[in-house]
Design a protein around this motif. Structure first.
Motif, short mmCIF file in Angstrom:
data_model
loop_
_atom_site.label_atom_id
_atom_site.label_comp_id
_atom_site.label_asym_id
_atom_site.label_seq_id
_atom_site.Cartn_x
_atom_site.Cartn_y
_atom_site.Cartn_z
N GLU A 1 39.65 -3.70 36.26
CA GLU A 1 40.63 -4.61 37.18
C GLU A 1 41.79 -4.78 36.56
N ALA A 2 42.18 -3.89 35.43
CA ALA A 2 43.43 -3.84 34.62
C ALA A 2 44.37 -3.18 35.49
N PRO A 3 45.86 -3.74 35.78
CA PRO A 3 46.73 -2.95 36.48
C PRO A 3 47.36 -1.99 35.74
N PRO A 4 47.55 -0.96 36.35
CA PRO A 4 48.02 0.37 35.70
C PRO A 4 49.34 -0.06 34.95
N GLY A 5 49.49 0.61 33.42
CA GLY A 5 50.34 0.26 32.54
C GLY A 5 50.31 -1.07 31.71
N ARG A 6 49.24 -2.09 32.13
CA ARG A 6 49.12 -2.97 31.20
C ARG A 6 48.34 -3.06 29.85
N ILE A 7 47.47 -1.90 29.94
CA ILE A 7 46.89 -1.57 28.55
C ILE A 7 46.95 -0.19 28.06
N GLN A 8 47.31 -0.11 26.87
CA GLN A 8 47.11 1.18 25.92
C GLN A 8 45.93 1.27 25.27
N PHE A 9 45.02 2.46 25.10
CA PHE A 9 44.24 2.55 24.10
C PHE A 9 44.51 3.58 23.25
N GLU A 10 44.19 3.30 21.77
CA GLU A 10 44.41 4.49 20.84
C GLU A 10 42.95 4.45 20.20
N THR A 11 42.43 5.90 20.24
CA THR A 11 41.22 6.15 19.69
C THR A 11 41.17 7.21 18.56
N GLY A 12 40.66 7.15 17.72
CA GLY A 12 40.20 7.82 16.46
C GLY A 12 39.25 8.77 16.65
N VAL A 13 39.53 10.13 17.22
CA VAL A 13 38.07 11.02 17.59
C VAL A 13 38.10 11.70 16.27
N GLN A 14 39.02 12.15 15.75
CA GLN A 14 39.23 12.89 14.24
C GLN A 14 38.51 14.18 14.47
N SER A 15 37.28 14.27 14.88
CA SER A 15 36.71 15.57 15.01
C SER A 15 35.53 15.40 16.05
N THR A 16 35.04 16.69 16.76
CA THR A 16 33.88 16.58 17.44
C THR A 16 32.96 17.16 16.94
N ASP A 17 32.91 17.76 15.86
CA ASP A 17 31.87 18.55 14.95
C ASP A 17 30.92 17.26 14.21
N GLU A 18 29.75 17.61 14.49
CA GLU A 18 28.76 16.37 14.23
C GLU A 18 28.53 16.52 12.56
N ASN A 19 28.80 17.84 12.22
CA ASN A 19 28.62 18.07 10.61
C ASN A 19 29.66 17.46 10.01
N VAL A 20 31.01 17.51 10.64
CA VAL A 20 32.18 17.08 9.59
C VAL A 20 32.20 15.45 9.75
N LEU A 21 31.75 15.02 11.05
CA LEU A 21 31.38 13.71 11.09
C LEU A 21 30.67 12.96 10.36
N HIS A 22 29.46 13.71 10.03
CA HIS A 22 28.57 13.28 9.00
C HIS A 22 29.21 12.94 7.59
N LEU A 23 29.94 14.28 7.26
CA LEU A 23 30.40 14.43 5.86
C LEU A 23 31.64 13.21 5.74
N ILE A 24 32.09 12.81 6.67
CA ILE A 24 33.12 11.77 6.17
C ILE A 24 32.69 10.31 6.52
N ARG A 25 31.43 10.28 6.93
CA ARG A 25 30.43 9.07 6.98
C ARG A 25 31.11 8.34 8.23
N ARG A 26 31.33 9.07 9.34
CA ARG A 26 31.83 8.46 10.74
C ARG A 26 30.70 8.46 11.53
N HIS A 27 30.41 7.13 12.02
CA HIS A 27 29.47 6.86 13.03
C HIS A 27 29.95 7.70 14.58
N SER A 28 29.01 8.42 15.02
CA SER A 28 29.40 8.99 16.20
C SER A 28 28.42 8.71 17.51
N LYS A 29 27.25 7.94 17.16
CA LYS A 29 26.28 7.64 18.09
C LYS A 29 27.12 7.00 19.46
N GLY A 30 27.00 7.35 20.63
CA GLY A 30 27.30 6.90 21.76
C GLY A 30 28.96 7.17 21.91
#
Length: 565
Positions: free
Chosen positions: A282-311
């Motif tokens: 229901e948010a009007p366009p322009g009201r909300i900005q999201f910043e998301t740290g993806v960092q990597s999509t490689d599961e092995n890399v994410l595991h090594l930096i202890r970053r949870h990626s489930k879901g």
């Protein structure tokens, strides 16, 4: 003779638009005490000697600095100048860049006090005890037997670090801004929580496990106060905003506000739930900005930096498909075991999602993080100077990092600026590898001498057109003329002058009669430009009219409109 002691709190930001919420909190938390507290704000470009004169002219008894990775060198220099010019002034430091090893930082900065960790309660107790000591000794400083939890100080030339302080109840946080501040041209900051639910090895937040939340009512009271101060951009400083159990309710209330202000949040897609999604739709366009740290999509890399990626993927896709929220996604190059090939896959996958901003950053070995102890394990070479950026790793050599720097430069100038939306969309549709495309575009900038200096606005467009035409000319269906017209169209959206650069090949057809007719018959004032191709229909996905066509750009320059002659 002045009876009340004076403390000057100094903020040195990357740009003046930023506001330092940490210093404002500690000032507001002690406003009832019998001392004068001033706040002085500078940027990292501010001349040191001018800063020195500013601060000394206030005749402070103590000067406090908020210290971060981006300003520690300037803080070190100005504090040393103060020590030389006025040795009696007490020097106080706080912030993540000095908290990780307060004893070492205290000696290196030649300071008197360092606040390690949260500052509000420690700062208040420090000021209270300095005031008490001033009553008996006349010196605004700690007494010989004073101890303050969460503080480091010097005793007989030896650094002394007192035990840490328990985390404060966030219900005690005051509204940090003064009600006479003008926030209309600045970023207003707010917190709904402290702490982080994750343990990423490259981040100092990995050591802070105490996740605490403020009530919805207190958060919204602060939001209302910020809007009264003219805030147009409100940034929530929470490391993971939607970890808040009442995140959906905060979203709902912000969406219901009668305001044009924009609200920025750092989000974890893994924690997005149905309640949040229902509200965000229901948010009007322009009201909300999201910043998301993806960092990597490689599961092995994410595991090594202890970053949870489930879901994570599912949640991110759900957010991106809403279509009414501005998305800023982050990737980090140089992570453990990340190669050029694995990073290329990450980049291309994330770019294909169509974020409004895609930030390509480079790993920084921040002191005090788990990653600092792992640099030998991963063969990392990094700068010893802030911001401690990785130069190479065992799996990503210096030349590879250099290639990504070229891509990062082009990505920032061409994608993230938003000034090449239409021409970049067309060009990217013919290139199967976005990272290679941006790397080549960055190399094109460097080849013209723009590695260490910035091109003019015209040159950005010229280099983009030249590079795109060269690498795409043999692609089936690519139209060089349409490419030029799309670059011309983007140029005119962002440049309000009447003329256009020579390389965009202006059509020799008169526009004065058209503009006069539009003004006379429709009251419309704007710029009219002829195009060989019907770019407006191309952009909107409609069938293109035969060219040439005249396009009107009104004063706002938000879009072009075909003129029917």
């Amino acid at each position: 003779m002045r009876n009340r002691p004076k403390v000057v709190l100094v903020s040195i930001d990357s740009r003046f638009i930023h506001t330092n919420i940490a210093l404002r909190y500690i000032k507001a938390f002690t406003k009832d005490l019998e001392y004068d507290c001033l706040m002085m704000e500078y940027t990292i470009q501010s001349p040191l000697m001018d800063m020195l004169d500013d601060i000394l002219d206030c005749e402070p008894d103590m000067v406090g600095f908020s210290t971060y990775i981006w300003n520690v060198e300037q803080v070190s220099r100005i504090s040393r100048l103060i020590r030389l010019a006025r040795p009696s002034i007490r020097l106080l430091f706080g912030g993540p860049e000095v908290s990780w090893n307060a004893e070492e930082s205290l000696m290196g900065l030649k300071g008197d006090y360092i606040i390690a960790g949260e500052g509000e309660e420690t700062y208040r107790e420090l000021i209270e005890k300095c005031l008490d000591n001033m009553e008996t000794s006349g010196s605004f400083s700690l007494g010989d037997n004073d101890e303050v939890r969460g503080l480091a100080t010097i005793r007989n030339g030896i650094p002394m670090v007192y035990p840490p302080r328990d985390k404060m109840d966030l219900a005690r946080l005051p509204f940090p801004y003064s009600m006479d501040e003008d926030l209309s041209d600045r970023i207003a900051c707010i917190e709904a929580s402290r702490g982080c639910p994750y343990s990423c090895s490259y981040c100092l937040s990995s050591a802070e496990k105490d996740l605490r939340f403020r009530s919805v009512a207190s958060v919204m009271d602060d939001v209302e106060s910020l809007l009264k101060l003219g805030a147009k951009l409100v940034k929530f400083m929470d490391r993971t905003f939607n970890a808040h159990p009442d995140a959906a309710e905060v979203f709902r209330r912000i969406i219901s506000l009668d305001t044009s202000a924009v609200f920025h949040f750092e989000m974890s897609p893994s924690m997005v739930n149905d309640a949040q999604m229902e509200v965000l739709k229901e948010a009007p366009p322009g009201r909300i900005q999201f910043e998301t740290g993806v960092q990597s999509t490689d599961e092995n890399v994410l595991h090594l930096i202890r970053r949870h990626s489930k879901g994570f993927r599912e949640g991110l896709l759900s957010l991106l498909t809403l279509g009414n929220i501005h998305h800023h996604l982050d990737l980090i190059a140089g992570l453990p075991m990340d190669t050029m090939e694995s990073f290329r896959r990450s980049f291309n996958e994330v770019y294909s999602l169509g974020p409004d901003v895609l930030q390509l950053g480079f790993l920084k070995i921040i002191r005090g993080t788990p990653m600092e102890s792992e640099v030998k394990r991963w063969g990392m070479v990094h700068s010893p100077f802030p911001p401690y950026q990785v130069i190479s790793t065992a799996t990503m050599g210096r030349a590879d990092v250099g290639r990504l720097k070229a891509a990062e430069k082009a990505l920032d100038k061409y994608h993230n600026s938003g000034k090449f939306v239409n021409s970049l969309t067309y060009a990217a549709s013919f290139h199967e590898d976005p990272l290679v495309f941006f790397e080549g575009l960055g190399n094109a900038l460097d080849s013209e001498g723009y590695r260490v200096r910035s091109p003019s606005s015209d040159d950005y467009y010229r280099i983009f057109l030249m590079y795109s035409a060269r690498v795409l000319e043999m692609k089936a269906g690519f139209e060089p003329g349409l490419m030029r017209d799309l670059v011309k169209y983007d140029f005119l959206l962002w440049n309000r002058r009447q003329g256009i650069p020579f390389f965009l090949e202006r059509i020799d057809k008169d526009t004065n009669d058209i503009r006069r007719k539009l003004k006379r018959e429709e009251g419309v004032v704007g710029h009219v430009e002829w195009f060989e191709n019907d770019v407006v229909s191309h952009i909107s996905g409609n069938e293109r009219n035969p060219g040439p066509v005249a396009v009107l750009f009104d004063k706002s320059r938000t879009h072009g409109k075909i003129i029917t002659l």
